[in-house]
Design a protein around this motif. Structure first.
Motif, PDB file in Angstrom:
ATOM      1  N   GLY A 156     -63.049 -77.821  16.066  1.00  0.00           N
ATOM      2  CA  GLY A 156     -63.460 -76.443  15.810  1.00  0.00           C
ATOM      3  C   GLY A 156     -62.354 -75.454  16.092  1.00  0.00           C
ATOM      4  N   GLY A 157     -62.751 -74.262  16.502  1.00  0.00           N
ATOM      5  CA  GLY A 157     -61.778 -73.203  16.764  1.00  0.00           C
ATOM      6  C   GLY A 157     -61.633 -72.311  15.544  1.00  0.00           C
ATOM      7  N   PRO A 158     -61.131 -71.097  15.744  1.00  0.00           N
ATOM      8  CA  PRO A 158     -60.995 -70.160  14.623  1.00  0.00           C
ATOM      9  C   PRO A 158     -59.957 -70.642  13.609  1.00  0.00           C
ATOM     10  CG  PRO A 158     -59.870 -69.326  16.582  1.00  0.00           C
ATOM     11  CD  PRO A 158     -60.631 -70.542  17.002  1.00  0.00           C
ATOM     12  N   LYS A 159     -60.252 -70.422  12.346  1.00  0.00           N
ATOM     13  CA  LYS A 159     -59.333 -70.808  11.281  1.00  0.00           C
ATOM     14  C   LYS A 159     -58.318 -69.697  11.045  1.00  0.00           C
ATOM     15  CE  LYS A 159     -62.532 -73.844   8.780  1.00  0.00           C
ATOM     16  NZ  LYS A 159     -63.594 -73.828   9.778  1.00  0.00           N
ATOM     17  N   LYS A 160     -57.074 -70.072  10.780  1.00  0.00           N
ATOM     18  CA  LYS A 160     -56.029 -69.095  10.523  1.00  0.00           C
ATOM     19  C   LYS A 160     -56.078 -68.565   9.094  1.00  0.00           C
ATOM     20  CE  LYS A 160     -52.816 -70.767  14.045  1.00  0.00           C
ATOM     21  NZ  LYS A 160     -51.447 -71.258  14.331  1.00  0.00           N
ATOM     22  N   TYR A 161     -56.687 -69.302   8.211  1.00  0.00           N
ATOM     23  CA  TYR A 161     -56.872 -68.847   6.832  1.00  0.00           C
ATOM     24  C   TYR A 161     -58.040 -69.600   6.208  1.00  0.00           C
ATOM     25  CZ  TYR A 161     -54.278 -73.129   5.708  1.00  0.00           C
ATOM     26  OH  TYR A 161     -53.864 -74.428   5.622  1.00  0.00           O
ATOM     27  N   ARG A 162     -58.510 -69.097   5.101  1.00  0.00           N
ATOM     28  CA  ARG A 162     -59.655 -69.700   4.412  1.00  0.00           C
ATOM     29  C   ARG A 162     -59.224 -70.168   3.033  1.00  0.00           C
ATOM     30  NH1 ARG A 162     -63.794 -67.853   0.977  1.00  0.00           N
ATOM     31  NH2 ARG A 162     -62.901 -65.775   0.969  1.00  0.00           N
ATOM     32  N   ILE A 163     -59.614 -71.374   2.677  1.00  0.00           N
ATOM     33  CA  ILE A 163     -59.317 -71.898   1.345  1.00  0.00           C
ATOM     34  C   ILE A 163     -60.456 -71.511   0.404  1.00  0.00           C
ATOM     35  CG2 ILE A 163     -58.936 -73.971  -0.032  1.00  0.00           C
ATOM     36  CD1 ILE A 163     -57.822 -75.290   2.506  1.00  0.00           C
ATOM     37  N   SER A 164     -60.120 -70.779  -0.645  1.00  0.00           N
ATOM     38  CA  SER A 164     -61.166 -70.335  -1.582  1.00  0.00           C
ATOM     39  C   SER A 164     -60.809 -70.646  -3.029  1.00  0.00           C
ATOM     40  CB  SER A 164     -61.391 -68.819  -1.430  1.00  0.00           C
ATOM     41  OG  SER A 164     -60.180 -68.112  -1.658  1.00  0.00           O
ATOM     42  N   THR A 165     -59.778 -71.470  -3.221  1.00  0.00           N
ATOM     43  CA  THR A 165     -59.359 -71.819  -4.576  1.00  0.00           C
ATOM     44  C   THR A 165     -59.589 -73.288  -4.889  1.00  0.00           C
ATOM     45  OG1 THR A 165     -57.104 -72.177  -3.748  1.00  0.00           O
ATOM     46  CG2 THR A 165     -57.606 -70.003  -4.671  1.00  0.00           C
ATOM     47  N   ASP A 166     -60.275 -74.008  -3.997  1.00  0.00           N
ATOM     48  CA  ASP A 166     -60.568 -75.420  -4.232  1.00  0.00           C
ATOM     49  C   ASP A 166     -61.614 -75.565  -5.324  1.00  0.00           C
ATOM     50  OD1 ASP A 166     -63.401 -75.935  -2.623  1.00  0.00           O
ATOM     51  OD2 ASP A 166     -62.174 -74.319  -1.802  1.00  0.00           O
ATOM     52  N   LEU A 167     -61.797 -76.787  -5.806  1.00  0.00           N
ATOM     53  CA  LEU A 167     -62.713 -77.032  -6.918  1.00  0.00           C
ATOM     54  C   LEU A 167     -64.146 -76.632  -6.580  1.00  0.00           C
ATOM     55  CD1 LEU A 167     -63.176 -78.139  -9.753  1.00  0.00           C
ATOM     56  CD2 LEU A 167     -63.369 -80.439  -8.751  1.00  0.00           C
ATOM     57  N   SER A 168     -64.605 -76.945  -5.384  1.00  0.00           N
ATOM     58  CA  SER A 168     -65.977 -76.589  -4.996  1.00  0.00           C
ATOM     59  C   SER A 168     -66.190 -75.081  -5.028  1.00  0.00           C
ATOM     60  CB  SER A 168     -66.293 -77.132  -3.606  1.00  0.00           C
ATOM     61  OG  SER A 168     -66.293 -78.549  -3.590  1.00  0.00           O
ATOM     62  N   SER A 169     -65.185 -74.326  -4.577  1.00  0.00           N
ATOM     63  CA  SER A 169     -65.298 -72.863  -4.598  1.00  0.00           C
ATOM     64  C   SER A 169     -65.313 -72.336  -6.020  1.00  0.00           C
ATOM     65  CB  SER A 169     -64.129 -72.237  -3.828  1.00  0.00           C
ATOM     66  OG  SER A 169     -64.177 -72.570  -2.462  1.00  0.00           O
ATOM     67  N   ARG A 170     -64.486 -72.902  -6.873  1.00  0.00           N
ATOM     68  CA  ARG A 170     -64.432 -72.415  -8.252  1.00  0.00           C
ATOM     69  C   ARG A 170     -65.730 -72.702  -9.015  1.00  0.00           C
ATOM     70  NH1 ARG A 170     -60.171 -75.184 -10.712  1.00  0.00           N
ATOM     71  NH2 ARG A 170     -59.693 -76.348  -8.821  1.00  0.00           N
ATOM     72  N   VAL A 171     -66.356 -73.826  -8.696  1.00  0.00           N
ATOM     73  CA  VAL A 171     -67.675 -74.089  -9.286  1.00  0.00           C
ATOM     74  C   VAL A 171     -68.689 -73.087  -8.750  1.00  0.00           C
ATOM     75  CG1 VAL A 171     -69.602 -75.726  -9.342  1.00  0.00           C
ATOM     76  CG2 VAL A 171     -67.269 -76.524  -9.754  1.00  0.00           C
TER      77      VAL A 171
END
Length: 359
Positions: A156-171
């Motif tokens: 866990g722990g806070p994320k330094k960035y968020r991935i929003s361009t992966d295939l699941s996000s684009r769907v």
């Protein structure tokens, strides 16, 4: 290319005839990457090719359908039920992969080998099995993890960035927004199927046309390594190819000695794009920043003539400051660098977080 999807249709229209499946059912409403890909993959097979994809949450409609993915609360491959939402479901791919499966993973687990053969034309069972595992590892597994909420890294722990361009996000972004009309949601699901399918095929094509041939090159070089140097620790590639993942897989498959001093495979030699040659240290494991036996500490960070004088090897180009890679003008030169590095192995010191690349 895909037939128009429908939310509710008369059940008798979906009865299977012979070996042909007339319908694949999934849930209506907001759609996700896993069921879009699951439907697409099934339709790659002859018996599912003409099947209509029916999106519904009506139990009476669903119970009449010959195949269900991501809906129905049942996983029973014998009855073509591929849901993963029900209590007690903990199915994984196996063979070292332990992420809980989504509907995409379930369909791939049961039909993946046939799909690979159908799409690529490959009939060799060993090659199909190698691709079967690689495509799961490099494509399907991430979709399973995302759909099931499995974190990539424990702790866990806070994320330094968020991935929003992966295939699941684009769907996800293909679904109507909260303030948009959803009358075209069926057409949007078709687009989701096409998107996931095109990326699946691109992944399979890349592994089939580039990754798999590289495996054969690396295997030949590993088997020939004792003709390069008596230690058997130096692998010589006459032409560069992506080698790391293959080397570790083949090391296990061929039951090569590991864990001794030194490990069997220590250096890979190959020509670079300029016509010169590279020596790259084999890391402790795939993706590791620690080399099994870095280049001698006294060479690290030196270049050109200074390095040649220090090493007493003509034609040196460079030795990386972290010791994981070096260069020489000739094949004989990098072979001499590898040979001398093995001889100086008592000088071994772990390399610090060098960023490994295969270029």
């Amino acid at each position: 290319m895909l037939r128009r999807l429908r939310a509710t249709l008369t059940p008798y229209r979906f009865m299977s005839t012979g070996n042909k499946i007339k319908a694949i059912g999934t849930h209506s409403g907001t759609f996700h990457c896993d069921e879009a890909l699951a439907c697409y993959m099934l339709k790659l097979l002859p018996e599912f090719k003409a099947a209509e994809v029916v999106r519904s949450r009506d139990p009476k409609v669903l119970e009449e359908l010959p195949v269900l993915v991501d809906v129905g609360g049942v996983y029973d491959a014998g009855k073509h039920r591929y849901d993963h939402h029900q209590r007690g479901f903990n199915e994984v791919f196996g063979r070292g992969f332990n992420v809980k499966l989504s509907s995409a993973g379930l369909v791939y687990k049961h039909f993946g080998k046939r799909i690979i053969s159908q799409v690529t034309g490959i009939t060799d069972e060993k090659k199909i099995d190698v691709l079967f595992l690689k495509v799961y590892d490099g494509f399907i597994q991430a979709l399973d993890g995302i759909d099931n909420g499995v974190e990539m890294i424990d702790g866990g722990g806070p994320k330094k960035y968020r991935i929003s361009t992966d295939l699941s996000s684009r769907v996800k972004y293909l679904n109507p927004a909260w303030n948009e009309d959803n009358s075209d949601i069926q057409e949007r699901f078709e687009r989701a199927m096409a998107l996931t399918g095109s990326e699946f095929k691109a992944c399979l094509s890349r592994y089939t046309k580039s990754w798999l041939p590289a495996r054969e090159v690396v295997q030949k070089a590993i088997l020939d390594r004792k003709n390069v140097h008596s230690s058997g620790s130096i692998v010589l590639l006459e032409a560069y190819c992506s080698w790391q993942s293959h080397l570790f897989d083949l090391e296990q498959e061929l039951k090569l000695l590991k864990g001794s001093e030194p490990p069997t495979l220590l250096y890979v030699l190959y020509p670079d794009s300029s016509g010169k040659w590279r020596i790259q240290c084999v890391p402790e494991c795939e993706g590791s920043f620690i080399s099994r036996l870095p280049l001698p500490e006294s060479w690290r960070g030196l270049r050109g003539e200074e390095l040649s004088k220090k090493s007493k090897i003509p034609g040196c180009v460079f030795a990386h400051a972290n010791g994981f890679m070096g260069g020489n003008a000739t094949k004989e030169g990098v072979l001499a660098m590898a040979t001398e590095s093995i001889a100086m192995g008592s000088e071994k010191k772990p390399a610090k977080r060098a960023r490994l690349t295969e270029s």
